[in-house]
Design a protein around this motif. Structure first.
Motif, PDB file in Angstrom:
ATOM      1  N   UNK A 122       0.802  -1.226   0.000  1.00  0.00           N
ATOM      2  CA  UNK A 122       0.000   0.000   0.000  1.00  0.00           C
ATOM      3  C   UNK A 122       0.836   1.278   0.000  1.00  0.00           C
ATOM      4  N   UNK A 123       1.954   1.279   0.695  1.00  0.00           N
ATOM      5  CA  UNK A 123       2.779   2.486   0.746  1.00  0.00           C
ATOM      6  C   UNK A 123       3.387   2.788  -0.625  1.00  0.00           C
ATOM      7  N   UNK A 124       3.926   1.769  -1.274  1.00  0.00           N
ATOM      8  CA  UNK A 124       4.521   1.960  -2.593  1.00  0.00           C
ATOM      9  C   UNK A 124       3.457   2.354  -3.617  1.00  0.00           C
ATOM     10  N   UNK A 125       2.288   1.730  -3.534  1.00  0.00           N
ATOM     11  CA  UNK A 125       1.212   2.047  -4.468  1.00  0.00           C
ATOM     12  C   UNK A 125       0.739   3.480  -4.311  1.00  0.00           C
ATOM     13  N   UNK A 126       0.523   3.910  -3.071  1.00  0.00           N
ATOM     14  CA  UNK A 126       0.069   5.276  -2.837  1.00  0.00           C
ATOM     15  C   UNK A 126       1.091   6.294  -3.329  1.00  0.00           C
ATOM     16  N   UNK A 127       2.353   6.045  -3.048  1.00  0.00           N
ATOM     17  CA  UNK A 127       3.400   6.968  -3.474  1.00  0.00           C
ATOM     18  C   UNK A 127       3.464   7.042  -5.005  1.00  0.00           C
ATOM     19  N   UNK A 128       3.429   5.896  -5.665  1.00  0.00           N
ATOM     20  CA  UNK A 128       3.489   5.869  -7.127  1.00  0.00           C
ATOM     21  C   UNK A 128       2.254   6.534  -7.736  1.00  0.00           C
ATOM     22  N   UNK A 129       1.093   6.284  -7.158  1.00  0.00           N
ATOM     23  CA  UNK A 129      -0.142   6.869  -7.681  1.00  0.00           C
ATOM     24  C   UNK A 129      -0.138   8.381  -7.529  1.00  0.00           C
ATOM     25  N   UNK A 130       0.319   8.866  -6.390  1.00  0.00           N
ATOM     26  CA  UNK A 130       0.366  10.318  -6.187  1.00  0.00           C
ATOM     27  C   UNK A 130       1.390  10.969  -7.117  1.00  0.00           C
ATOM     28  N   UNK A 131       2.507  10.286  -7.361  1.00  0.00           N
ATOM     29  CA  UNK A 131       3.499  10.804  -8.309  1.00  0.00           C
ATOM     30  C   UNK A 131       2.905  10.858  -9.714  1.00  0.00           C
ATOM     31  N   UNK A 132       2.185   9.810 -10.093  1.00  0.00           N
ATOM     32  CA  UNK A 132       1.548   9.761 -11.400  1.00  0.00           C
ATOM     33  C   UNK A 132       0.543  10.899 -11.542  1.00  0.00           C
ATOM     34  N   UNK A 133      -0.262  11.100 -10.534  1.00  0.00           N
ATOM     35  CA  UNK A 133      -1.268  12.152 -10.577  1.00  0.00           C
ATOM     36  C   UNK A 133      -0.609  13.528 -10.666  1.00  0.00           C
ATOM     37  N   UNK A 134       0.456  13.727  -9.890  1.00  0.00           N
ATOM     38  CA  UNK A 134       1.160  15.018  -9.915  1.00  0.00           C
ATOM     39  C   UNK A 134       1.787  15.280 -11.276  1.00  0.00           C
ATOM     40  N   UNK A 135       2.290  14.227 -11.938  1.00  0.00           N
ATOM     41  CA  UNK A 135       2.928  14.414 -13.234  1.00  0.00           C
ATOM     42  C   UNK A 135       1.927  14.757 -14.335  1.00  0.00           C
TER      43      UNK A 135
END
Length: 122
Positions: A107-120
């Motif tokens: 969950x931690x890796x997924x949330x971080x990757x998803x937020x990075x994707x959204x920010x990009x």
């Protein structure tokens, strides 16, 4: 609902409100999303109450990481996991499923990757 769970939901709703630009008038949406996230977390942790202090929290590698094709929470399908991730982070369901396929169900890796994707995408 226990006072502790209510407080966790309240804090999460506030985090969601901040993350989504502090838009007023969406409190019910934020509360509902926070409730779903907390309930999903509780289910995935076997409904264990959260640790009292930071020193009581195990390292993520010890409890969260289960490898790329790890087990989901009991009764949770890939689709449900992708929907929960998308809802929690504001990405599309397809993007969420792609992240789950690539990163497993940490969950931690997924949330971080998803937020990075959204920010990009902004």
């Amino acid at each position: 609902m226990s006072d502790d769970k209510h407080e966790r939901i309240r804090r999460r709703a506030y985090e969601i409100w901040e993350r989504e630009g502090q838009t007023h008038g969406l409190h019910e949406h934020h509360w509902t999303q926070a409730t779903l996230e907390i309930e999903n977390e509780d289910r995935s942790l076997g409904a264990r109450p959260p640790a009292i202090s930071g020193t009581d929290v195990p390292a993520p590698a010890q409890t969260q990481s289960r490898g790329k094709k790890g087990k989901r929470a009991a009764g949770q399908s890939d689709v449900e996991a992708a929907e929960a991730l998308a809802m929690r982070t504001g990405i599309t369901g397809d993007q969420a499923q792609d992240l789950i396929d690539r990163l497993g169900d940490d969950p931690l890796a997924l949330d971080e990757a998803a937020r990075s994707l959204r920010a990009s995408e902004r």
